[in-house]
Design a protein around this motif. Structure first.
Motif, PDB file in Angstrom:
ATOM      1  N   ASP A  67       0.831  -1.187   0.000  1.00 22.04           N
ATOM      2  CA  ASP A  67       0.000   0.000   0.000  1.00 22.04           C
ATOM      3  C   ASP A  67       0.874   1.250   0.000  1.00 22.04           C
ATOM      4  O   ASP A  67       0.671   2.180  -0.763  1.00 22.04           O
ATOM      5  CB  ASP A  67      -0.910  -0.027   1.233  1.00 22.04           C
ATOM      6  CG  ASP A  67      -1.942   1.081   1.222  1.00 22.04           C
ATOM      7  OD1 ASP A  67      -2.242   1.573   0.130  1.00 22.04           O
ATOM      8  OD2 ASP A  67      -2.439   1.442   2.301  1.00 22.04           O
ATOM      9  N   VAL A  68       1.884   1.263   0.848  1.00 21.27           N
ATOM     10  CA  VAL A  68       2.782   2.411   0.918  1.00 21.27           C
ATOM     11  C   VAL A  68       3.544   2.565  -0.386  1.00 21.27           C
ATOM     12  O   VAL A  68       3.681   3.668  -0.925  1.00 21.27           O
ATOM     13  CB  VAL A  68       3.766   2.253   2.097  1.00 21.27           C
ATOM     14  CG1 VAL A  68       4.827   3.335   2.041  1.00 21.27           C
ATOM     15  CG2 VAL A  68       3.022   2.300   3.423  1.00 21.27           C
ATOM     16  N   GLY A  69       3.998   1.428  -0.928  1.00 23.32           N
ATOM     17  CA  GLY A  69       4.844   1.493  -2.101  1.00 23.32           C
ATOM     18  C   GLY A  69       4.123   1.835  -3.387  1.00 23.32           C
ATOM     19  O   GLY A  69       4.634   2.586  -4.207  1.00 23.32           O
ATOM     20  N   SER A  70       2.915   1.278  -3.579  1.00 23.20           N
ATOM     21  CA  SER A  70       2.272   1.409  -4.883  1.00 23.20           C
ATOM     22  C   SER A  70       1.068   2.336  -4.911  1.00 23.20           C
ATOM     23  O   SER A  70       0.672   2.791  -5.980  1.00 23.20           O
ATOM     24  CB  SER A  70       1.823   0.025  -5.377  1.00 23.20           C
ATOM     25  OG  SER A  70       0.870  -0.525  -4.494  1.00 23.20           O
ATOM     26  N   GLN A  71       0.478   2.619  -3.760  1.00 25.73           N
ATOM     27  CA  GLN A  71      -0.724   3.456  -3.765  1.00 25.73           C
ATOM     28  C   GLN A  71      -0.623   4.697  -2.894  1.00 25.73           C
ATOM     29  O   GLN A  71      -1.362   5.653  -3.116  1.00 25.73           O
ATOM     30  CB  GLN A  71      -1.942   2.634  -3.314  1.00 25.73           C
ATOM     31  CG  GLN A  71      -2.361   1.568  -4.306  1.00 25.73           C
ATOM     32  CD  GLN A  71      -3.718   0.963  -3.969  1.00 25.73           C
ATOM     33  OE1 GLN A  71      -4.237   1.116  -2.872  1.00 25.73           O
ATOM     34  NE2 GLN A  71      -4.296   0.270  -4.934  1.00 25.73           N
ATOM     35  N   ASN A 242      -0.437  -4.277  -5.344  1.00 23.32           N
ATOM     36  CA  ASN A 242       0.687  -4.290  -6.287  1.00 23.32           C
ATOM     37  C   ASN A 242       0.209  -4.393  -7.724  1.00 23.32           C
ATOM     38  O   ASN A 242       0.952  -4.072  -8.661  1.00 23.32           O
ATOM     39  CB  ASN A 242       1.609  -5.476  -5.994  1.00 23.32           C
ATOM     40  CG  ASN A 242       2.558  -5.201  -4.841  1.00 23.32           C
ATOM     41  OD1 ASN A 242       3.044  -4.091  -4.709  1.00 23.32           O
ATOM     42  ND2 ASN A 242       2.789  -6.207  -4.020  1.00 23.32           N
ATOM     43  N   LYS A 243      -1.047  -4.859  -7.894  1.00 27.63           N
ATOM     44  CA  LYS A 243      -1.528  -5.163  -9.233  1.00 27.63           C
ATOM     45  C   LYS A 243      -2.515  -4.139  -9.785  1.00 27.63           C
ATOM     46  O   LYS A 243      -2.921  -4.239 -10.948  1.00 27.63           O
ATOM     47  CB  LYS A 243      -2.171  -6.558  -9.236  1.00 27.63           C
ATOM     48  CG  LYS A 243      -1.187  -7.675  -8.896  1.00 27.63           C
ATOM     49  CD  LYS A 243      -1.842  -9.038  -8.969  1.00 27.63           C
ATOM     50  CE  LYS A 243      -0.839 -10.147  -8.700  1.00 27.63           C
ATOM     51  NZ  LYS A 243      -1.455 -11.493  -8.804  1.00 27.63           N
ATOM     52  N   HIS A 244      -2.926  -3.187  -8.967  1.00 30.93           N
ATOM     53  CA  HIS A 244      -3.864  -2.157  -9.436  1.00 30.93           C
ATOM     54  C   HIS A 244      -3.604  -0.890  -8.642  1.00 30.93           C
ATOM     55  O   HIS A 244      -3.455  -0.919  -7.425  1.00 30.93           O
ATOM     56  CB  HIS A 244      -5.303  -2.624  -9.240  1.00 30.93           C
ATOM     57  CG  HIS A 244      -6.339  -1.623  -9.676  1.00 30.93           C
ATOM     58  ND1 HIS A 244      -6.424  -1.170 -10.976  1.00 30.93           N
ATOM     59  CD2 HIS A 244      -7.322  -0.989  -8.985  1.00 30.93           C
ATOM     60  CE1 HIS A 244      -7.418  -0.310 -11.074  1.00 30.93           C
ATOM     61  NE2 HIS A 244      -7.980  -0.175  -9.877  1.00 30.93           N
ATOM     62  N   LYS A 245      -3.539   0.237  -9.345  1.00 33.69           N
ATOM     63  CA  LYS A 245      -3.147   1.481  -8.675  1.00 33.69           C
ATOM     64  C   LYS A 245      -4.307   2.180  -7.991  1.00 33.69           C
ATOM     65  O   LYS A 245      -4.097   3.099  -7.193  1.00 33.69           O
ATOM     66  CB  LYS A 245      -2.497   2.434  -9.699  1.00 33.69           C
ATOM     67  CG  LYS A 245      -3.428   2.899 -10.818  1.00 33.69           C
ATOM     68  CD  LYS A 245      -2.690   3.817 -11.794  1.00 33.69           C
ATOM     69  CE  LYS A 245      -3.618   4.309 -12.899  1.00 33.69           C
ATOM     70  NZ  LYS A 245      -2.921   5.220 -13.820  1.00 33.69           N
TER      71      LYS A 245
END
Length: 298
Positions: A67-71, A242-245
């Motif tokens: 969550d922190v990394g991708s969104q 990780n698979k959807h922003k």
């Protein structure tokens, strides 16, 4: 959000990983919760429904880190939301209403009548008219004037329009009956001095649409807008971020507890497998809707 979900239950008729809550919708609603679909669930979807993925990954920090990394830095602007309405890109709108509200309406109302109920980021949610027809007072906030006007038009409801003196450029659209008031402005411009306080909240498509960096501000506002002993039904979504922003954004249970846990009791009422072809095209293996009851204590 997508079309009719299927319901996968565990011991006692409730989904694995959720506590038991009240069930059953009122007879006045003519829409019923659809029966379970006979589908073959993937291992990922079964694991998510059982709670293993949501809790074990959450506990290890895997999904939190994702969550922190991708969104966490993702920002959707007001202009982008307005464009979605202009282009008709509103797959999140449910024309038949949401079956979880029908099923758990008694939990929201808790035997009370004549409530003030808040719909944050309301769009043109049909549930607003349901509740108004039951005798409750409904207040919503929505940034898209098009959405607000479509709500009144599609339900053939006459309304009046007036400025909101406390908020520059804001408008308030109110049914002539007076029991539905929709504010067209940023939700962050609202306060209890403008809209008062509420006995109940239906939050579906709101917290999950708020930019992750704004969640604390959103939660603080919601806490200030509710009466003590109010009931807040919150629908979040669970998937691999990780698979959807997003949006809708993944909101882990640990973050809900961080945002609201100091002032209310939090219970998971149900997890719903809402996976569809749309989610497959996003690259996801599973997609859940998770319903929580936030019970504010006096």
């Amino acid at each position: 959000m997508s079309a009719s979900p299927s319901f996968v239950t565990g011991v006692g008729g409730l989904p694995h990983g959720c506590e038991k809550g009240a069930t059953g919708g009122p007879a006045v609603l003519d829409r019923r919760v659809p029966p379970p679909r006979e589908t073959k669930l993937s291992a990922a979807r079964l694991q998510a429904l059982s709670g293993d993925m949501d809790h074990s990954a959450d506990a290890s920090g895997l999904l939190e880190g994702s969550d922190v990394g991708s969104q966490r830095e993702r920002v959707v602007t007001e202009e982008e939301w307005l464009q979605k309405w202009e282009m008709g890109d509103i797959g999140f709108h449910k024309e038949q209403g949401h079956p979880l509200l029908q099923k758990y309406l008694d939990v929201l109302l808790n035997g009370r009548s004549g409530l003030r109920i808040f719909f944050p980021l309301c769009g043109k949610a049909v549930e607003m008219k349901w509740l108004a027809d039951m005798g409750h007072s409904v207040v919503g906030v929505e940034v898209s004037e098009q959405a607000v006007k479509e709500f009144f038009s599609e339900h053939s409801l006459p309304y009046c329009e007036e400025p909101v003196p406390e908020i520059s450029g804001a408008k308030m659209f109110q049914s002539t009956s007076g029991n539905i008031s929709l504010y067209c402005c940023s939700i962050y411009n609202l306060s209890s001095s403008i809209v008062g306080k509420f006995d109940g909240v239906w939050d579906r498509g709101a917290l999950v649409a708020v930019n992750p960096c704004d969640r604390q501000s959103y939660a603080s506002l919601m806490i200030n807008l509710v009466e003590k002993s109010s009931s807040y039904l919150l629908v979040t979504v669970s998937y691999d971020p990780n698979k959807h922003k997003g949006p809708p954004f993944y909101v882990p249970e640990s973050e809900i507890k961080s945002l609201f846990g100091n002032c209310c009791e939090i219970r998971c009422l149900e997890k719903v497998d809402d996976f569809s072809e749309k989610h497959r095209q996003w690259g996801l293996d599973y997609f859940l809707e998770v319903l929580y009851l936030l019970k504010f204590v006096a």
